[in-house]
Design an enzyme around this catalytic site. Structure first.
Site, PDB file in Angstrom:
ATOM      1  N   CYS A 174      17.984  21.265  -7.931  1.00 50.68           N
ATOM      2  CA  CYS A 174      18.033  22.708  -7.655  1.00 50.68           C
ATOM      3  C   CYS A 174      19.470  23.185  -7.546  1.00 50.68           C
ATOM      4  CB  CYS A 174      17.243  23.057  -6.388  1.00 50.68           C
ATOM      5  SG  CYS A 174      17.666  22.047  -4.983  1.00 50.68           S
ATOM      6  N   THR A 175      20.356  22.346  -7.008  1.00 48.97           N
ATOM      7  CA  THR A 175      21.775  22.711  -6.938  1.00 48.97           C
ATOM      8  C   THR A 175      22.340  22.867  -8.341  1.00 48.97           C
ATOM      9  OG1 THR A 175      21.959  21.373  -4.945  1.00 48.97           O
ATOM     10  CG2 THR A 175      24.017  22.074  -5.991  1.00 48.97           C
TER      11      THR A 175
END
Lengths: 300, 449
Positions: B211-212
């Site tokens: 997700c980062t």
């Protein structure tokens, strides 16, 4: 090598180490000129490391011939007698070192190291001396200090499985990064003569016994007119007597220089390959970079 | 006679260590020329890896008097190796490291014999590793170290008092470096901690959450990994990314730059891109020299007993000044690898196939694609196809029968296990105990045949 930027070839070859110390340091390294005297095991390891790292030039001094002892600790000498006979240690090492990195100028300087003048030493950024008498070390250190540009001076000696490195960087300025600000710090190194003349009582208590033992042996070899390393177990009584005299003259407790250590250093003056590699590795870090908070002496 | 005097003066420094007694020597040290000659004639050391550490190790061991060395490395020489792997030259690029390294050291040190192995460490039969007195490691990954550690520890046997049997101990000396930092450690299976015992020492391996990478990158590395792991597949679906292809790397770099610009993140360079994608370890010659030398010194001490060995973990940091420290770590009594082995209790009716299925489910093992070895016999091998066919018939036989109807013994299994979503090859030692058997008498009537 003489331009400002590193060439593409250099960038490819030195990629892994540039990731350690940066392009700037690599550039400075490629402009450095190193003089080395006394091609024994430790110094040979140091030369390997510094040539692989890409120093500007390396000049070797050692007019001695190959001995069996040299063959067992010096990796740069081919064991084939047809190849090595007739050549000096410096010449043989030079040929091998050129092989390690064709981009480094490796050369031999003939003659006695103590006879060269200040203008000779002024050609170099770093001078490393080994297998030298106390008097010669002092002489060369003085010449290096007299040169107008700063010449870093190192001695290295390996006996048995012990070793000693001495450092003189004269006035050494470096910057220390602290959070957002950069401090300019200056270290003032004593000359070789000054360092050795410090009365033993004035030395910090943590000073290793090896330092003191090496000083005793150094003085002994000097007084007897011996070449460095020209000492054996038969000399032990003389060495112990000298130790007592030196300690008494300085009102220094004799027990701080253990007899057992002196015995060990006197009986075996040959070098041990792994120890040479360790010291040569440590010395190899040194000329390359700032900042280096190296004390004047390092012992192993 | 001239030859022997030449020999004597050549080993003069080694003689100081091996020919006379001292107060730092090991408990079984017997000084004398026989020791020195035994070292030359019989001692065999395996060097794993012919890279930065391996080159230095081979040189140091050869110069220290070892005459029988072998070296194993699966890689070929690259230009970026040449700043520290001094046995290699520009014209050697592309050749196998193990072969060139062996050749160069033999050229320089007369009398040493080095056998190179150009293959993966997993390709060798476990028995190959048993021939050596010591295994010296110059590896660059946790997985490789884990594997060799498991192999060495698999030879270890314990007596009924749970004490390690001395003749089954296979010592290892392990070195590792990165930039100015390094470590050297001595592993005596059953005595000191093994590699697995202290695996908790490692910080969690850097793995960016998806997700980062996808939504909220903050660093240059995030942008690079986005281009490498996410964008590549989107644009080149199906085509595998090749880190050694400059075109692929340039593509990742330009995509990373675009992303960095989008998020206002500085610092994306081509060099960093290569470093992140290929997981490059920065390396210099001097650190490798220091660490390998420490390992070579320990190898000599262990084989000859001439001095106290390192006990047991040395760390070195040359980044600011010079700092070294030795720590004595303690063995984990419950270690899966160097302990007495994972206990598996079985009925005598259990077939080899059923046994292998159980290994897959066992919480401590989770081992699939198992190959099973008992004593010198391969009970079942997954590959190559020829051997698989030969051993396939064993799958339906009871393991109890295959093991000669013995009540309990050690069995070794190799296979793949999953660790942190990554499949790794592994080797495990199992203590197999058959239920219902009492000592020498077969009392098992309930279990049936």
């Amino acid at each position: 090598m003489d331009g400002e930027e590193l060439t593409e070839q250099e960038t490819a070859l030195y990629d892994r180490q540039i990731r350690v110390w940066g392009v700037d340091a690599q550039r400075r390294l490629s402009k450095a000129h190193i003089l080395v005297s006394g091609m024994k095991g430790t110094v040979v390891e140091f030369c390997k490391n510094i040539v692989l790292a890409g120093v500007g030039s390396l000049t070797l001094v050692d007019s001695r011939e190959v001995t069996e002892e040299a063959l067992s600790a010096n990796f740069l000498i081919p064991p084939d007698e047809n190849v090595y006979s007739g050549k000096t240690l410096a010449e043989l090492c030079c040929d091998s070192l050129k092989d390690f990195n064709p981009m480094v100028r490796v050369s031999v300087e003939k003659g006695d190291i103590s006879s060269f003048g200040g203008d000779f030493y002024g050609r170099f950024d770093v001078v490393v001396i080994s297998s030298c008498s106390f008097a010669t070390k002092k002489l060369i250190n003085e010449k290096c200090r007299k040169v107008s540009k700063r010449v870093a001076f190192y001695t290295v000696d390996c006996r048995d499985s012990c070793g000693e490195i001495y450092v003189d960087l004269q006035n050494y300025t470096y910057s220390k990064k602290k959070l957002d600000e950069t401090d300019e710090c200056q270290l003032q190194y004593p000359s070789f003569e000054e360092a050795v003349a410090i009365p033993w009582r004035a030395l910090p208590r943590k000073v290793t016994k090896l330092y003191l033992a090496m000083r005793v042996i150094e003085r002994f070899e000097e007084a007897e007119g011996r070449n460095p390393g020209e000492i054996s177990i038969a000399d032990l009584p003389g060495v112990l007597k000298l130790k007592k005299e030196l300690c008494d003259a300085q009102s220094f407790n004799e027990s701080h220089v253990p007899d057992a250590l002196l015995e060990r250093l006197v009986s075996d003056t040959s070098e041990f390959p792994p120890v040479c590699a360790i010291l040569g590795g440590i010395l190899g870090q040194v000329p390359a970079l700032n900042p280096l908070l190296m004390q004047t002496h390092f012992h192993f | 006679m001239a030859d022997s005097t030449a020999h004597v003066s050549r080993s003069r420094d080694l003689d100081k260590l091996l020919l006379r007694p001292g107060h730092l020597v090991g408990p079984t040290f017997e000084p004398g020329p026989e020791l020195r000659d035994d070292l030359r004639k019989f001692a065999t050391v395996l060097v794993v890896g012919a890279g930065g550490l391996g080159c230095e190790l081979l040189k140091d061991l050869a110069l220290s008097g070892f005459k029988n060395l072998e070296v194993i490395d699966m890689d070929r020489i690259e230009v970026s190796n040449l700043n520290r792997q001094f046995l290699f030259r520009l014209q050697d690029v592309g050749k196998p490291k193990a072969e060139v390294a062996a050749k160069r050291v033999m050229e320089r040190v007369s009398g040493v014999n080095i056998v190179p192995h150009f293959c993966r460490i997993e390709d060798k039969d476990i028995e190959f590793y048993n021939h050596f007195n010591i295994i010296a490691l110059g590896l660059d990954s946790i997985e490789a170290r884990s594997y060799i550690n498991a192999v060495a520890c698999s030879f270890l046997e314990y007596d009924s008092d749970d004490k390690p049997l001395e003749e089954t101990i296979k010592p290892m000396v392990d070195g590792g470096t990165e930039g100015f930092k390094g470590h050297a450690r001595v592993i005596i299976p059953g005595v000191t901690p093994c590699f697995e015992c202290t695996i908790w020492l490692f910080p969690p391996q850097v793995k960016f959450p998806l997700c980062t990478l996808a939504e909220t990158p903050r660093t240059a590395a995030h942008c690079i990994e986005y281009a490498h792991l996410i964008k590549w597949d989107e644009v080149h679906s199906g085509k595998a990314f090749d880190p050694d292809d400059p075109e692929h790397m340039k593509w990742v770099y330009s995509e990373a730059v675009k992303r960095a610009e989008l998020f206002g993140i500085p610092g994306v360079t081509y060099s960093l891109t290569q470093g992140v994608v290929k997981n490059i370890i920065p390396a210099i010659a001097s650190t490798n020299a220091i660490i390998s030398a420490a390992c070579a010194l320990e190898t000599l001490k262990i084989v000859s007993g001439c001095s106290k060995t390192l006990s047991n973990y040395l760390t070195y940091n040359g980044a600011e000044g010079l700092h070294t420290k030795v720590t004595e770590f303690v063995k984990d009594m419950d270690c899966l690898i160097c302990g007495p082995g994972v206990l598996i209790e079985l009925d005598t009716s259990v077939t080899l196939q059923k046994f292998m299925d159980q290994l897959q489910e066992h919480p401590k093992l989770l081992l699939s694609k198992a190959s099973v070895k008992y004593r010198e016999k391969n009970l079942y091998i997954q590959a190559p196809p020829v051997l698989e066919e030969l051993t396939r018939s064993n799958l339906n036989l009871p393991l109890f029968d295959l093991m000669g109807k013995i009540r309990k013994d050690i069995v070794h299994v190799t296979g793949t296990t999953t660790n942190n979503d990554k499949k790794t090859s592994c080797l495990r030692k199992l203590r197999v105990v058959f239920k219902g058997i009492d000592g020498a008498t077969d009392m098992d009537t309930a279990g049936g045949a």
